[in-house]
Design a protein around this motif. Structure first.
Motif, PDB file in Angstrom:
ATOM      1  N   MET A 182      41.247  31.546  33.522  1.00 44.76           N
ATOM      2  CA  MET A 182      41.677  32.697  34.308  1.00 44.76           C
ATOM      3  C   MET A 182      43.185  32.662  34.501  1.00 44.76           C
ATOM      4  SD  MET A 182      38.768  33.036  37.277  1.00 44.76           S
ATOM      5  CE  MET A 182      38.815  31.312  37.751  1.00 44.76           C
ATOM      6  N   ARG A 183      43.784  33.832  34.505  1.00 48.55           N
ATOM      7  CA  ARG A 183      45.217  33.972  34.783  1.00 48.55           C
ATOM      8  C   ARG A 183      45.387  34.795  36.056  1.00 48.55           C
ATOM      9  NH1 ARG A 183      48.683  32.812  30.642  1.00 48.55           N
ATOM     10  NH2 ARG A 183      50.244  34.218  31.511  1.00 48.55           N
ATOM     11  N   SER A 184      46.449  34.481  36.798  1.00 48.02           N
ATOM     12  CA  SER A 184      46.710  35.165  38.064  1.00 48.02           C
ATOM     13  C   SER A 184      47.927  36.070  37.933  1.00 48.02           C
ATOM     14  CB  SER A 184      46.951  34.146  39.176  1.00 48.02           C
ATOM     15  OG  SER A 184      47.326  34.791  40.378  1.00 48.02           O
ATOM     16  N   TRP A 185      47.972  37.106  38.770  1.00 51.55           N
ATOM     17  CA  TRP A 185      49.160  37.935  38.837  1.00 51.55           C
ATOM     18  C   TRP A 185      50.285  37.231  39.599  1.00 51.55           C
ATOM     19  CZ3 TRP A 185      49.911  38.819  43.988  1.00 51.55           C
ATOM     20  CH2 TRP A 185      48.788  38.904  44.809  1.00 51.55           C
ATOM     21  N   LEU A 186      49.968  36.146  40.312  1.00 46.08           N
ATOM     22  CA  LEU A 186      50.994  35.287  40.876  1.00 46.08           C
ATOM     23  C   LEU A 186      51.505  34.349  39.785  1.00 46.08           C
ATOM     24  CD1 LEU A 186      49.496  34.237  44.329  1.00 46.08           C
ATOM     25  CD2 LEU A 186      51.664  35.433  43.984  1.00 46.08           C
ATOM     26  N   ALA A 187      52.763  33.982  39.839  1.00 46.11           N
ATOM     27  CA  ALA A 187      53.336  33.063  38.856  1.00 46.11           C
ATOM     28  C   ALA A 187      52.881  31.642  39.191  1.00 46.11           C
ATOM     29  CB  ALA A 187      54.858  33.143  38.878  1.00 46.11           C
ATOM     30  N   ILE A 188      52.088  31.035  38.296  1.00 46.94           N
ATOM     31  CA  ILE A 188      51.558  29.691  38.499  1.00 46.94           C
ATOM     32  C   ILE A 188      51.935  28.833  37.305  1.00 46.94           C
ATOM     33  CG2 ILE A 188      49.500  28.297  38.902  1.00 46.94           C
ATOM     34  CD1 ILE A 188      48.111  30.795  39.933  1.00 46.94           C
ATOM     35  N   ASP A 189      52.608  27.736  37.566  1.00 45.22           N
ATOM     36  CA  ASP A 189      52.986  26.812  36.501  1.00 45.22           C
ATOM     37  C   ASP A 189      51.735  26.222  35.857  1.00 45.22           C
ATOM     38  OD1 ASP A 189      53.823  24.015  35.387  1.00 45.22           O
ATOM     39  OD2 ASP A 189      55.718  25.061  35.709  1.00 45.22           O
ATOM     40  N   GLN A 235      39.221  34.277  43.968  1.00 48.69           N
ATOM     41  CA  GLN A 235      39.631  34.280  42.559  1.00 48.69           C
ATOM     42  C   GLN A 235      39.688  35.698  42.008  1.00 48.69           C
ATOM     43  OE1 GLN A 235      36.600  31.527  41.184  1.00 48.69           O
ATOM     44  NE2 GLN A 235      38.139  29.974  40.716  1.00 48.69           N
ATOM     45  N   VAL A 236      38.721  36.547  42.382  1.00 49.19           N
ATOM     46  CA  VAL A 236      38.725  37.939  41.935  1.00 49.19           C
ATOM     47  C   VAL A 236      39.970  38.658  42.454  1.00 49.19           C
ATOM     48  CG1 VAL A 236      37.565  40.168  42.189  1.00 49.19           C
ATOM     49  CG2 VAL A 236      36.229  38.128  41.649  1.00 49.19           C
ATOM     50  N   LEU A 237      40.337  38.430  43.720  1.00 47.16           N
ATOM     51  CA  LEU A 237      41.518  39.074  44.288  1.00 47.16           C
ATOM     52  C   LEU A 237      42.800  38.661  43.574  1.00 47.16           C
ATOM     53  CD1 LEU A 237      40.993  38.902  48.163  1.00 47.16           C
ATOM     54  CD2 LEU A 237      40.821  40.902  46.688  1.00 47.16           C
ATOM     55  N   LEU A 238      42.855  37.407  43.110  1.00 47.33           N
ATOM     56  CA  LEU A 238      44.088  36.855  42.555  1.00 47.33           C
ATOM     57  C   LEU A 238      44.162  36.926  41.040  1.00 47.33           C
ATOM     58  CD1 LEU A 238      44.404  33.709  44.858  1.00 47.33           C
ATOM     59  CD2 LEU A 238      45.787  35.789  44.957  1.00 47.33           C
ATOM     60  N   ARG A 239      43.065  37.348  40.397  1.00 42.28           N
ATOM     61  CA  ARG A 239      43.055  37.435  38.941  1.00 42.28           C
ATOM     62  C   ARG A 239      44.037  38.480  38.434  1.00 42.28           C
ATOM     63  NH1 ARG A 239      37.054  38.488  37.612  1.00 42.28           N
ATOM     64  NH2 ARG A 239      38.045  40.304  36.664  1.00 42.28           N
ATOM     65  N   GLU A 240      44.632  38.192  37.282  1.00 42.57           N
ATOM     66  CA  GLU A 240      45.551  39.148  36.670  1.00 42.57           C
ATOM     67  C   GLU A 240      44.871  40.483  36.410  1.00 42.57           C
ATOM     68  OE1 GLU A 240      48.918  38.477  33.369  1.00 42.57           O
ATOM     69  OE2 GLU A 240      46.867  38.315  32.588  1.00 42.57           O
ATOM     70  N   ASP A 241      43.612  40.437  35.998  1.00 40.62           N
ATOM     71  CA  ASP A 241      42.861  41.657  35.713  1.00 40.62           C
ATOM     72  C   ASP A 241      41.904  42.003  36.852  1.00 40.62           C
ATOM     73  OD1 ASP A 241      41.213  39.483  35.374  1.00 40.62           O
ATOM     74  OD2 ASP A 241      40.226  40.253  33.566  1.00 40.62           O
ATOM     75  N   THR A 242      42.307  41.751  38.085  1.00 40.91           N
ATOM     76  CA  THR A 242      41.437  42.022  39.228  1.00 40.91           C
ATOM     77  C   THR A 242      40.969  43.477  39.248  1.00 40.91           C
ATOM     78  OG1 THR A 242      41.299  42.084  41.655  1.00 40.91           O
ATOM     79  CG2 THR A 242      43.475  42.417  40.679  1.00 40.91           C
ATOM     80  N   LYS A 275      46.915  42.731  45.480  1.00 38.87           N
ATOM     81  CA  LYS A 275      47.951  42.715  44.454  1.00 38.87           C
ATOM     82  C   LYS A 275      48.980  43.828  44.658  1.00 38.87           C
ATOM     83  CE  LYS A 275      48.521  43.011  39.418  1.00 38.87           C
ATOM     84  NZ  LYS A 275      47.830  43.193  38.115  1.00 38.87           N
ATOM     85  N   ASP A 276      48.523  45.048  44.903  1.00 36.12           N
ATOM     86  CA  ASP A 276      49.429  46.193  45.019  1.00 36.12           C
ATOM     87  C   ASP A 276      49.745  46.574  46.460  1.00 36.12           C
ATOM     88  OD1 ASP A 276      49.373  46.290  42.277  1.00 36.12           O
ATOM     89  OD2 ASP A 276      47.880  47.909  42.180  1.00 36.12           O
ATOM     90  N   ASP A 277      49.205  45.804  47.405  1.00 37.29           N
ATOM     91  CA  ASP A 277      49.451  46.105  48.819  1.00 37.29           C
ATOM     92  C   ASP A 277      50.616  45.229  49.294  1.00 37.29           C
ATOM     93  OD1 ASP A 277      49.395  46.304  51.641  1.00 37.29           O
ATOM     94  OD2 ASP A 277      47.269  46.815  51.599  1.00 37.29           O
ATOM     95  N   GLN A 278      51.822  45.765  49.252  1.00 42.77           N
ATOM     96  CA  GLN A 278      53.009  44.977  49.561  1.00 42.77           C
ATOM     97  C   GLN A 278      53.018  44.474  51.010  1.00 42.77           C
ATOM     98  OE1 GLN A 278      55.237  43.903  47.363  1.00 42.77           O
ATOM     99  NE2 GLN A 278      54.016  44.916  45.783  1.00 42.77           N
ATOM    100  N   LEU A 279      52.491  45.265  51.924  1.00 44.49           N
ATOM    101  CA  LEU A 279      52.457  44.834  53.321  1.00 44.49           C
ATOM    102  C   LEU A 279      51.566  43.608  53.488  1.00 44.49           C
ATOM    103  CD1 LEU A 279      53.090  45.175  56.310  1.00 44.49           C
ATOM    104  CD2 LEU A 279      51.173  46.804  56.461  1.00 44.49           C
ATOM    105  N   LEU A 280      50.358  43.658  52.912  1.00 48.20           N
ATOM    106  CA  LEU A 280      49.456  42.526  53.029  1.00 48.20           C
ATOM    107  C   LEU A 280      49.996  41.310  52.283  1.00 48.20           C
ATOM    108  CD1 LEU A 280      46.821  41.313  53.987  1.00 48.20           C
ATOM    109  CD2 LEU A 280      45.680  42.305  52.000  1.00 48.20           C
ATOM    110  N   ARG A 281      50.575  41.535  51.104  1.00 47.20           N
ATOM    111  CA  ARG A 281      51.128  40.403  50.339  1.00 47.20           C
ATOM    112  C   ARG A 281      52.220  39.695  51.121  1.00 47.20           C
ATOM    113  NH1 ARG A 281      52.419  41.761  44.104  1.00 47.20           N
ATOM    114  NH2 ARG A 281      53.485  39.777  44.403  1.00 47.20           N
ATOM    115  N   SER A 282      53.099  40.439  51.748  1.00 44.10           N
ATOM    116  CA  SER A 282      54.203  39.828  52.503  1.00 44.10           C
ATOM    117  C   SER A 282      53.713  39.142  53.764  1.00 44.10           C
ATOM    118  CB  SER A 282      55.244  40.895  52.864  1.00 44.10           C
ATOM    119  OG  SER A 282      54.675  41.875  53.738  1.00 44.10           O
TER     120      SER A 282
END
Length: 454
Positions: free
Chosen positions: A1-8, A112-119, A126-133
């Protein structure tokens, strides 16, 4: 799985992991938030579960988020009754653990579903900037706390090569392993009050004071009371227990014991070998062990380790194993790569590389044996594996073995050497699993630094 967050790619906290912990985020005023709460680690970030669910409660009632969260957390959170929704607002994971493995699995998979690149639900996080911050911040900006209120702590002795090496050292090869060792998981009760985590940096370990017999060969054995001269580390795995309320107090069958495991941590059971040598007969270690135990702060769920199952050391005994300890599967442990660094001054030296496959008894066997006589387990209880060592040089999980009880120097970087730990030394435990495809699931670090006796 890949995330939309940058993970090393080398991060222990991949999307395949999702370990749980208790954090206090750093706020702008420069003070720690006074309300520790549940979070998960993901790469260099944490997802604050309290903030995540607070957002639901404030926004969801107007219809903004109900449908988005319903699919992901329906078995854990009751939207009208709020039956379980506040387990993530509490300062320990005990109540979440008590919900059982099915709930842990549902929550982990939902995150994991919330953080997946293809969620399929990008609008939820992912697209909710207020919640992400609000809900996502860097791991370096939080203080870690003990993940559980630990009621009881039992330390086992399941590392076969460690048991053999120490037994051979003091009793000779012919008597290295005691007769009972091949028949049951040997253990003793530890001291839960002295278990800690490294909140930021390393846990502070104060050199213990105790009774020491300076000259064991003297005709009159008279101890002295002094700081330990033989302070040691022990490389172990820890297992946190979860007990659903309807199973409290029950004897646990070895085939069902996995359902009583919440997750795993690295564990350093610091030991004062000179105090231990004087006090351990006839009832075992006491002051030599009860001064400090350090665990890694992020708990890796049992489900995250399932893909890495492996065979441990087979039972070494000449007689069949007792029926209540017989497991149906051969792959009873995990292939966790374990390492120990000793930092002296500005230099770090890796002094041990080994694997958890060197355990002879599995945690389900430990649980079955622990409850055999009627001892009740509770959510948040901690089991230690005992020191994990391999059969070869450089695989020993303690300085007692590496230095042959102080008779051999352990060479370190920077022209340093050790037989046992000095004040100022820092010990770092690491552990991770990695698949052939490169999937990594790790524990982060378990760090402790030695300070002078008080």
């Amino acid at each position: 799985m890949r995330s939309w967050l940058a993970i090393d790619s080398d991060s222990d906290f991949s999307l395949d992991n999702i370990p749980f912990g208790i954090v206090s985020p750093l706020i702008k005023r420069g003070h720690w938030d006074d309300e520790p709460r549940a979070a998960v680690a993901i790469g260099e970030y944490i997802l604050d579960l309290k903030k995540l669910f607070d957002y639901y409660y404030t926004q969801g009632k107007s219809g903004h988020a109900v449908n988005k969260f319903d699919h992901l957390f329906s078995c854990v959170i009751g939207y009208d009754t709020c039956k379980y929704g506040d387990v993530f607002t509490r300062s320990t994971l005990n109540d979440f653990a008590s919900l059982g493995r099915a709930a842990h699995r549902q929550v982990r998979e939902g995150i994991q579903v919330l953080l997946r690149e293809d969620t399929p639900y990008p609008q939820v996080l992912k697209d909710d900037q207020l919640l992400r911050s609000t809900a996502i911040c860097l791991r370096k900006d939080v203080e870690m706390h003990l993940p559980f209120a630990i009621g009881d702590y039992t330390d086992f002795y399941a590392g076969y090569h460690h048991a053999f090496a120490v037994g051979e050292m003091f009793r000779g090869a012919a008597n290295a392993i005691q007769p009972n060792y091949n028949h049951l998981p040997v253990g003793y009760h530890g001291r839960a009050s002295s278990i800690g985590v490294a909140a930021c940096g390393s846990a502070a370990i104060t050199r213990p004071v105790g009774q020491i017999l300076l000259d064991p060969s003297a005709e009159v054995r008279k101890p002295t009371t002094a700081p330990s001269r033989k302070l040691d580390f022990e490389l172990e795995l820890g297992c946190f227990i979860c007990v659903p309320p309807d199973q409290a107090g029950a004897r646990v069958d070895v085939g069902e014991a996995d359902e009583h495991i919440f997750g795993y941590v690295l564990l350093n059971d610091w030991s004062a070998r000179d105090i231990q040598a004087w006090e351990y007969v006839p009832l075992g270690p006491f002051n030599s062990k009860n001064f400090a135990t350090t665990i890694s702060p992020w708990v890796v769920l049992a489900d995250a380790l399932e893909p890495f199952r492996a065979k441990g050391i087979p039972n070494q005994g000449p007689t069949p194993i007792q029926d209540y300890l017989k497991e149906d599967r051969e792959e009873s442990c995990f292939d966790i790569k374990l390492e120990v660094d000793l930092i002296a001054g500005d230099n770090a030296t890796t002094i041990c590389r080994t694997s958890s496959t060197n355990l002879m008894w599995s945690f389900p066997q430990m649980i079955a044996h622990h409850t055999l006589g009627g001892c009740a387990l509770r959510s948040g209880d901690l089991l230690g594996s005992g020191t994990i060592s391999g059969p070869n040089e450089g695989e020993s999980g303690s300085l007692l073995e590496l230095s042959r009880n102080g008779t051999k120097d352990v060479l370190l970087a920077g022209m340093e050497s050790r037989t046992f730990l000095k004040d100022g030394d820092e010990v770092v435990l690491r552990g991770y699993c990695k698949s052939a495809a490169g999937v990594r699931v790790g524990f982060g670090e378990c760090r402790g630094k030695v300070y002078p006796a008080k």
